[in-house]
Design an enzyme around this catalytic site. Structure first.
Site, PDB file in Angstrom:
ATOM      1  N   SER A  82      24.903 -18.845  25.342  1.00 27.58           N
ATOM      2  CA  SER A  82      24.059 -18.785  26.543  1.00 27.58           C
ATOM      3  C   SER A  82      22.571 -18.637  26.252  1.00 27.58           C
ATOM      4  O   SER A  82      21.767 -18.634  27.194  1.00 27.58           O
ATOM      5  CB  SER A  82      24.516 -17.630  27.432  1.00 27.58           C
ATOM      6  OG  SER A  82      25.809 -17.875  27.938  1.00 27.58           O
ATOM      7  N   GLU A 119      -7.693  11.800 -25.506  1.00 25.43           N
ATOM      8  CA  GLU A 119      -7.221  10.752 -26.402  1.00 25.43           C
ATOM      9  C   GLU A 119      -8.212  10.351 -27.496  1.00 25.43           C
ATOM     10  O   GLU A 119      -7.798   9.905 -28.560  1.00 25.43           O
ATOM     11  CB  GLU A 119      -6.851   9.501 -25.578  1.00 25.43           C
ATOM     12  CG  GLU A 119      -5.658   9.695 -24.651  1.00 25.43           C
ATOM     13  CD  GLU A 119      -4.352   9.885 -25.398  1.00 25.43           C
ATOM     14  OE1 GLU A 119      -4.201   9.305 -26.494  1.00 25.43           O
ATOM     15  OE2 GLU A 119      -3.476  10.625 -24.908  1.00 25.43           O
TER      16      GLU A 119
END
Length: 766
Positions: free
Chosen positions: A469, A193
């Protein structure tokens, strides 16, 4: 006397006129130049202030990072060899023959050698460390440091980064300082770059001219002349608009940035700012996050090929999307590698090895961040309650949670697979599921919808349905308290009963099968989930006493102390059920369930946190008896199918079903996790499911994904092995006939002498 001719006068006037015009033009040009310089100067000062504000202050708003629990390994830890292997795979560790670098491990059938990564723990920085972890049938047996074979008391793995809470700008980023970036990655970036990065002053005129010539020759844009500094200026301050004015402004800002800051500062900013792709609505910025996004591991552990991949992506993250166009990015990656070989950064052999490497990107079906809407909603709520709603808006915050990624994955698979099977008749079933860590009291997993990643109504927290239950263990815990005289062998009446309330209305509870046995033992009534004996027991000890036991165990909402409450006419959520069953699993100790263990600010300082108190809600010896009874529920009771699926493994559980099978419940635990599960319909319609056929099926699937660890039978002071007559429940001695061996409270176990039979004449003499 001579006189000038008219022609000479005309020529002179023209000359003076030209000089006057040039003078005016020069004056105007000079003035315009001064004005231009003034404008540029003042504009540069303006830009300098903008740049200084960005660079001197906080460059980015770093999203709050949310981490899972940190797996703790120590002698006796309830972690199996296979579970640690799965955790290492999730963390992205590489299995090798001999660990030679951080992030690698090797494994035999009983040991795992691991080179752990360094990481930030709430209690401080943890350095990279190489250890040997040994296992036995109970879990971890030893953890030794490889360098000196020293045994470690506790060893932590790094937590999983679950997600980041994104700010309104939609940018996602993980900051990584330059010194933690691989050197090859930095070299590759500069080579591809901006080769003269350390020589130019923000702008490279030669590169601009070269790029212009190449582009003119090609008839299109094939090369850019922007330096890294210009790219940084564009990314930080400018739009993607293509215009001469924008390029001028970009160049001017690049010069200012280069003048103001060191090359290393500029490089670090670039490495963490560069746009690297799109994760749906999130913009992926910086090499640190890109490494996680594409490869699922830290940037410091990437191969040369993978580092070249990241550099290649800079040119066009959308165009080179590896999942859409793998051939494009591979060609671009190989070009980057060839440039590095040509420049001497790579040897020929390194180049050949790298270009022959596969891309190695993560499976697209495996998300880059966890979708945990139910759990994250609870995390945000807890953070707001403890620290205020402004905390999540701060930059760089780190939130450490209780989530167990392996438990969450197992829960999601269990929910998806089981609900698909149960809902074949299109009953529109839904689910809520909560899993806790038995030892820490933290929420390990949560699912609030049959589609686990759906961000909507959270049934794990928000529903209120009769728990059926599931309330029964608390009825029996009330009766088995040390101050009472009940035992697991106490006979209970199982005969028709009719109760009348204050309004004169009657209630006649029935057993599930509409049958009566006349009389059953207390433990039989619990493991068979018989209603009538439970009501008789609850009436005997007091309905309000049962409600008090449930509230002390962590039930946070009001309870109507009516007899029907004894059979589960109490509405709650899976989270509320998980809270009280966590108390049962934790030796009767109540601790409020939590999702957040620690929070660090941007400077890594822990925020103050109030430690939640512990309370002994149920006596330890009583809780031991309840746990024993709940294991019998799995072995020979209503949850037998679960016990048959895992023979020889100690599991405790309880099924629950509301009236007309509208709600299917299950709650249970092994040595490590507590789970509470509800299956039903949002419209409260009938499902034809019972606790054992609906919710328990999800738990069974969960344990198949996450093999259970057997409950450890740890002796509790005050509990002895008792012997009781099978018919009468009377305490007897071990040598008596027709007795059952059951645990009992030593304070109330008084076996009768001589098995209750008259002494013989010779016994009297003796």
């Amino acid at each position: 006397m001579t006189t000038k001719t008219p022609q000479k006068n005309t020529t002179s006037r023209r000359a003076r006129s030209r000089r006057g015009l040039l003078g005016h033009l020069w004056s105007l040009l000079w003035k315009l130049t001064l004005v231009g310089l003034a404008v540029v100067t003042f504009y540069s000062i303006y830009l300098d202030q903008i740049i200084a504000q960005k660079f001197t202050g906080q460059k980015w708003h770093l999203p709050a990072q949310v981490f899972s629990r940190s797996m703790a390994l120590y002698p006796g830890a309830a972690v199996s060899h296979s579970q640690l292997m799965a955790e290492l795979k999730l963390l992205g560790y590489r299995k090798v023959a001999n660990p030679a670098r951080v992030g690698e491990f090797s494994a035999s059938s009983t040991r795992i050698e691991l080179w752990r990564r360094p990481f930030l723990h709430p209690e401080g920085d943890q350095l990279a460390q190489r250890v040997m972890i040994s296992f036995d049938s109970n879990g971890v047996s030893a953890v030794a440091r490889m360098e000196d074979k020293r045994q470690l008391a506790v060893f932590h793995l790094e937590p999983v980064l679950l997600d980041r809470i994104i700010a309104s700008d939609g940018e996602d980023r993980l900051f990584v300082p330059t010194e933690e970036m691989p050197e090859f990655l930095v070299q590759a970036l500069l080579q591809v770059e901006d080769r003269s990065f350390y020589e130019h002053h923000g702008v490279n005129p030669i590169a601009i001219i070269r790029a212009a010539f190449v582009n003119l020759t090609a008839g299109r844009t094939v090369q850019g002349g922007s330096t890294l500094t210009q790219q940084l200026a564009k990314n930080f301050f400018l739009s993607s608009e293509r215009s001469l004015l924008r390029k001028v402004r970009e160049a001017l800002m690049a010069v200012i940035i280069d003048f103001r800051y060191s090359k290393d500062e500029i490089l670090e900013a670039y490495l963490n700012e560069v746009y690297m792709g799109q994760d749906k609505s999130r913009a992926v910025h910086g090499m640190g996050l890109a490494s996680r996004f594409y490869f699922g591991r830290p940037v410091s552990e990437l191969t040369l090929s993978q580092q070249a991949f990241l550099v290649a992506m800079i040119k066009g993250p959308s165009y080179y999307n590896p999942w859409r166009s793998p051939e494009r990015i591979q060609e671009r990656r190989d070009l980057v590698l060839r440039l590095l070989m040509d420049s001497g950064v790579l040897t020929t052999q390194e180049y050949k090895t790298a270009v022959e490497s596969p891309l190695g990107i993560r499976n697209l079906n495996k998300p880059a961040h966890q979708k945990l809407p139910s759990f994250f909603a609870l995390v945000k709520k807890e953070v707001n309650e403890r620290y205020g709603d402004a905390l999540l808006k701060q930059s760089g915050v780190k939130i450490y949670t209780t989530l167990d990624p392996m438990a969450q994955e197992a829960a999601e698979k269990a929910v998806t697979q089981t609900l698909k099977s149960l809902d074949k008749n299109n009953k529109s079933l839904q689910i809520g599921m909560v899993v806790t860590d038995k030892y820490t009291g933290g929420i390990a997993a949560m699912v609030g919808d049959k589609t686990p990643g759906f961000d909507g109504y959270n049934r794990a927290v928000e529903i209120r349905r009769p728990i059926g239950s599931l309330i029964k263990p608390f009825v029996y815990a009330t009766a088995l308290a040390p101050e009472r005289q009940f035992t697991l062998a106490t006979p209970l009446k199982d005969q028709p009963i009719t109760l009348k309330n204050e309004q004169g209305k009657t209630w006649s509870p029935q057993n599930f099968d509409k049958k009566f046995s006349g009389q059953v033992s207390l433990i039989t009534a619990l493991k068979k989930s018989l209603n009538v004996p439970t009501v008789n027991l609850g009436i005997a000890v007091g309905v309000s006493a049962v409600a008090d036991t449930l509230e002390r165990s962590g039930w946070q909402e009001p309870i109507n102390a009516y007899p029907s409450m004894l059979l589960g006419a109490v509405s709650g959520s899976p989270l509320m059920v998980a809270q009280v069953y966590q108390t049962l699993a934790d030796n009767g100790v109540y601790r409020k369930l939590t999702t957040v263990t620690a929070v660090l600010d941007a400077d890594k300082n822990p925020l103050p946190v109030t430690r939640l108190p512990k309370e002994q809600a149920i006596a330890p010896e009583t809780d031991f008896l309840i746990q024993y009874a709940m294991q019998q529920v799995v072995n020979t009771g209503t949850a037998t199918r679960l016990g048959n699926a895992f023979p020889g493994v100690g599991l405790a559980g309880k099924t629950g079903t509301s009236n007309d099978s509208r709600d299917s419940w299950f709650a249970g635990f092994d040595e490590r996790n507590v789970a509470a599960i509800w299956v039903g319909r949002d419209d409260n319609g009938k499902t034809s499911l019972y606790g054992s056929s609906g919710a328990m099926a999800v738990y069974l699937a969960f344990l198949k994904e996450r093999p259970p660890i057997s409950l450890r039978a740890i002796p509790v002071p005050g509990v002895v092995k008792g012997f009781f007559d099978r018919e009468t429940g009377v305490a007897k001695q071990a040598n008596c006939s027709n007795v059952d061996a059951l645990p009992a409270l030593s304070s109330s176990y008084r076996p009768i002498e001589n098995c209750g039979e008259p002494l013989q004449w010779w016994q009297k003499i003796l």
